[in-house]
Design a protein around this motif. Structure first.
Motif, PDB file in Angstrom:
ATOM      1  N   ILE A  28     -12.144   5.521  33.058  1.00 57.21           N
ATOM      2  CA  ILE A  28     -10.427   5.740  32.643  1.00 57.21           C
ATOM      3  C   ILE A  28     -11.208   6.770  30.996  1.00 57.21           C
ATOM      4  O   ILE A  28     -12.471   6.584  30.316  1.00 57.21           O
ATOM      5  N   ILE A  29     -10.024   7.610  31.048  1.00 53.34           N
ATOM      6  CA  ILE A  29      -9.637   8.772  30.038  1.00 53.34           C
ATOM      7  C   ILE A  29      -9.298   7.355  28.880  1.00 53.34           C
ATOM      8  O   ILE A  29      -7.679   7.956  29.040  1.00 53.34           O
TER       9      ILE A  29
ATOM     10  N   ALA B 292      -9.647   8.766  37.834  1.00 51.57           N
ATOM     11  CA  ALA B 292      -9.222   8.142  36.541  1.00 51.57           C
ATOM     12  C   ALA B 292      -8.205   7.904  35.601  1.00 51.57           C
ATOM     13  O   ALA B 292      -6.769   9.365  36.269  1.00 51.57           O
ATOM     14  N   VAL B 293      -7.875   6.915  35.527  1.00 53.32           N
ATOM     15  CA  VAL B 293      -6.871   6.322  35.019  1.00 53.32           C
ATOM     16  C   VAL B 293      -6.651   7.271  32.771  1.00 53.32           C
ATOM     17  O   VAL B 293      -7.236   7.234  32.645  1.00 53.32           O
ATOM     18  N   LEU B 294      -5.880   7.988  33.317  1.00 52.82           N
ATOM     19  CA  LEU B 294      -5.485   8.424  32.218  1.00 52.82           C
ATOM     20  C   LEU B 294      -4.594   7.506  30.998  1.00 52.82           C
ATOM     21  O   LEU B 294      -3.164   7.687  31.673  1.00 52.82           O
TER      22      LEU B 294
ATOM     23  N   ASP C 103       1.782  -1.299  30.935  1.00 55.23           N
ATOM     24  CA  ASP C 103       0.253  -1.112  30.723  1.00 55.23           C
ATOM     25  C   ASP C 103      -0.037  -0.045  29.745  1.00 55.23           C
ATOM     26  O   ASP C 103      -0.042  -0.218  28.121  1.00 55.23           O
ATOM     27  N   TYR C 104       0.642   0.710  30.302  1.00 56.30           N
ATOM     28  CA  TYR C 104       0.688   1.674  28.514  1.00 56.30           C
ATOM     29  C   TYR C 104       1.181   1.567  26.766  1.00 56.30           C
ATOM     30  O   TYR C 104       0.614   1.211  25.675  1.00 56.30           O
ATOM     31  N   GLN C 105       2.307   0.770  27.378  1.00 54.39           N
ATOM     32  CA  GLN C 105       2.733  -0.155  25.663  1.00 54.39           C
ATOM     33  C   GLN C 105       1.595  -1.147  25.206  1.00 54.39           C
ATOM     34  O   GLN C 105       1.382  -1.223  23.978  1.00 54.39           O
ATOM     35  N   ALA C 106       0.964  -2.250  26.350  1.00 57.85           N
ATOM     36  CA  ALA C 106      -0.476  -2.856  25.607  1.00 57.85           C
ATOM     37  C   ALA C 106      -1.309  -2.529  24.878  1.00 57.85           C
ATOM     38  O   ALA C 106      -1.739  -2.071  23.724  1.00 57.85           O
TER      39      ALA C 106
END
Length: 550
Positions: free
Chosen positions: A64-65, A91-93, A116-119
């Motif tokens: 994850i980045i 990688a998740v960005l 997920d982005y908002q969290a």
């Protein structure tokens, strides 16, 4: 079964992230050893040679980045090149700006789904150790199959009273009841919430203790400076209304502000992220109605600040001098400097704290309390000094300024002072009369009068014993430099029978003076080649006389 740790690479150009992330990673290492490998880098970390390449290598191996920008993509060195080098990475960005930098581009570059982005964004926006702990555990649950108990992002208290001697965060009413004496001058102090979240309050604590040590009340308030109804932040305007004003009157006599930038002017992106929209609130500090003293937090270390002839960095001048002047703040002195400690062994980032500068803190508090006491003096008893520019030091250059009528401006000031109740013996008819009256007395131009004539017409004289007493209070290094350049006090320039002449005129309680010469006409070659050539004894005596006599 050998479970690989979740590898997270985190970049931030928002310095308030660093200590909460470091604290969270330390707790994870104790409670969940071997489950996380977190590499944290700040913008300062990547400025060192070779560090950007090392960070890229870590990012290529990461699961994850996360990149948290303050000031957009340009706050990361060679952002486009970095992103190109990550092409093909699994990688998740996650990319985001600060809460006030809303735009779609960073979200579109991210690979998280919308929920997920908002969290993740909420954990980072709200900040603090607990939110980062839950962020990393949330990511582990989502992408490593862990089953940590995870709380949703928790909003911090965006503004409130902070005092190092108080447990918790008292309400204003509780604080005033316990720590406010109505018969004392009162100083407001506001500062960023990030200092609380990062535990970086050394210089704030020092300011609070210095104000109280000098016999005044202090109301210290932390804040998130931008009003955001969605977040629940009152911003600077809300803090003024809810903490510094009560029953329509200010609770404080003066405000010390370490906040950077211009509070009354800003730019923000439009909701679609495609336009820059300016904003302005010129009445922000007018509503408070007290002097605001700008305390500078320099990006230099204390050592660099002391040794560098400029003192402040270019960024300091922009963010802590030029821009706050738009608000009408009174620019003062640095109260804190950056302090780089050792590298954190778990995350690899350098810990940056703000080191208090005690002598400067004493200075700004003394200055602030002078302003505070001034507000309780009737205008008719206040004394004012107005200084004309006068270079070259000739009579025809008094008030010389390109495109400006300085004498007319001074007349306007005198007229306004008289209307406000300040004591003038006489209001001149116009600016020309002001200049003529000054020329009839002592000026910086020594071509037309003898020193004895000037002494008889001066606004004041400083005797050798008096100046010698002032001179003895200067640091020994400065005394030696001045004596070497201009001789023993009181020196020769403007010296008549061992008394230094103070050019200018006194009108009631108003002194109208002339900028004293730095000594160009006395030793021009030395000054041309030495920009740090010390001023003359007369120069320092002039301003000390104004401070003590006017």
């Amino acid at each position: 079964m050998n479970i690989q740790p979740l590898k997270i690479v985190y970049f931030t150009s928002n310095g308030s992230d660093v200590m909460p992330v470091v604290s969270a990673v330390s707790e994870l290492a104790e409670e969940d050893p071997g489950k996380f490998e977190i590499c944290l880098r700040s913008r300062e970390d990547l400025a060192e040679d070779g560090k950007l390449e090392e960070f890229l290598d870590s990012a290529r191996e990461a699961n994850i980045i996360i990149m948290h920008f303050m000031g957009g993509k340009k706050s990361f060195p060679n952002f486009d090149g970095f992103m190109a080098a990550l092409e093909g990475s699994s990688a998740v960005l996650h990319l985001q700006g600060t809460a006030s930098e809303k735009g779609l581009e960073l979200a579109q570059l991210s690979t998280l789904n919308e929920a997920d982005y908002q969290a993740v964004s909420s954990y980072i926006h709200y900040g603090g150790k607990e939110n980062f702990l839950n962020l990393f555990r949330f990511l582990s649950n989502r992408f490593s199959g862990s089953r940590f108990d995870v709380a949703e992002a928790c909003k911090p208290q965006w503004q409130g009273i902070y005092h190092p001697d108080f447990p918790g965060l008292p309400s204003l009413e509780e604080y005033l009841k316990l720590n406010y004496k109505p018969d004392r001058p009162s100083v407001g102090l506001w500062f960023y919430l990030s200092a609380i979240q990062s535990g970086n309050t050394e210089f704030i604590d020092a300011l609070i203790r210095e104000v109280e040590g000098q016999g005044a009340n202090v109301i210290p308030v932390f804040l998130y400076s931008i009003q955001d109804n969605e977040l629940g932040s009152q911003g600077t305007q809300g803090v003024i209304e809810h903490y510094f004003i009560k029953d329509g009157r200010p609770l404080i006599d003066v405000l010390i502000s370490p906040l950077m930038f211009a509070l009354s002017m800003w730019v923000a992106q439009s909701p679609d992220g495609n336009q820059i929209m300016p904003g302005e609130d010129t009445g922000l500090l007018t509503k408070l109605g007290v002097p605001v003293i700008k305390a500078i937090v320099t990006q230099n270390t204390a050592e660099k600040w002391q040794q560098n002839t400029d003192g402040l960095t270019q960024g300091d001048v922009t963010m802590s001098v030029a821009m706050p002047e738009f608000d009408g703040m009174l620019i003062s002195v640095p109260v804190a400097a950056r302090q780089f400690s050792s590298v954190d062994p778990l995350t690899g980032t350098r810990i940056v704290r703000h080191e208090a500068l005690p002598e400067r803190i004493n200075k700004i508090v003394r200055l602030s309390l002078n302003w505070a006491r001034l507000s309780h003096i009737p205008n008719g008893d206040k004394k004012v000094a107005i200084i004309f520019h006068n270079y070259p030091p000739r009579n025809d250059k008094i008030g010389n300024a390109f495109g400006l009528d300085s004498p007319a401006s001074v007349w306007n000031i005198l007229h306004s002072l008289q209307e406000a109740g300040y004591k003038l013996d006489k209001l001149p008819e116009n600016g020309q009369e002001i200049i003529e009256t000054i020329i009839d007395h002592a000026t910086n131009d020594r071509r037309w009068k003898s020193l004895s004539e000037m002494a008889g017409q001066a606004a004041g004289l400083v005797s050798k014993p008096e100046y010698s007493g002032w001179f003895s209070q200067f640091p020994q290094k400065n005394q030696s430099k001045m004596a070497s350049a201009w001789g023993e006090p009181p020196g020769e320039p403007f010296n008549c029978n061992d008394s230094l002449i103070i050019p200018g005129i006194i009108n009631g309680n108003i002194f109208i003076g002339l900028q004293p010469p730095r000594g160009f006409s006395e030793d021009p070659s030395a000054i041309y080649h030495s920009p740090d050539h010390p001023p003359t004894h007369h120069y320092l005596a002039y301003y000390r006389w104004i401070r003590l006599k006017v």
